[in-house]
Design an enzyme around this catalytic site. Sequence first.
Site: not given
Length: 287
Positions: A11, A137
């Site tokens: 990401k 995350d």
Amino acid sequence: MESLRLNAMAKINLGLDVLRRREDGYHEVKMVMQTVGICDELEFTKLTEDCIRISTDKEELPSDGNNLIYRAAKLMKDTYGIREGVAVKLQKNIPIAAGMAGGSTDAAATIHGMDRIFGLGLSLEEKQRLGVKIGADVPYCLMGGTALSEGIGEVLTALPQAPDAFLVVAKPDINVSTKFVYENLHADRLTYHPDIDGMVESIRNGDLKGITDRMGNVLETVTIKRYPVIAEMKAFLLRQGAMNALMSGSGPTVFGVFDKEEDARRAYTAMVEQGNFTKQVFLTKLI
């Protein structure tokens, strides 16, 4: 199912703001998270013996409880009373300690993989409740795509797919500790906050320029001060025609956004040929 192969996607943060430091020591954030086309490859094999075996192609990565893959597998085994074991083979393609959630996305893939090979039938929400115990995350990495992330990173709002864009992603030859960055961030003294709400609106409108104009990351105030090469890499990508360039997460990875693939390819070639910044350069896109 006895074995399974999964990709664990990296990401970037198109925008990252820190609102405050909470009394429990965690930081309250407001971020736009985005999956990109760089991935680790994981192979899961069910074992008859009650154990967890991790093997990787990178000697510097641990294979014990310090590895998030191991922690995710153990959490799944403990939570659901799994008496069989699992072997996980990791091919590491995402840069290490790079601000791209490489460890978190491997943990997320492990939760998905354990769910499938042991036939648990878990919902995404159930997996995310487990994932946040491993790292802030991980719930996002379980979901992927484009998302607004709030709280400590676990409060997620799925957003429409971002407009097509091409990326040059480069990690300088340094590693950055996320803990160091957050410990040295003074959230109460920040004078700049990226327009995350405006970015979300631009995503909803399919407005790539509106997104890139609002790109910002308050963690740069710490990381760039310590590692000025990050600012140099951003400037290099802008000179190559990037619509904007930003550090991802706590760094040190830098990415530039391009609306045309040929422009991104030229910038990628220039970054590779420049050679002084890094040998880790990727040409990819938003996923």
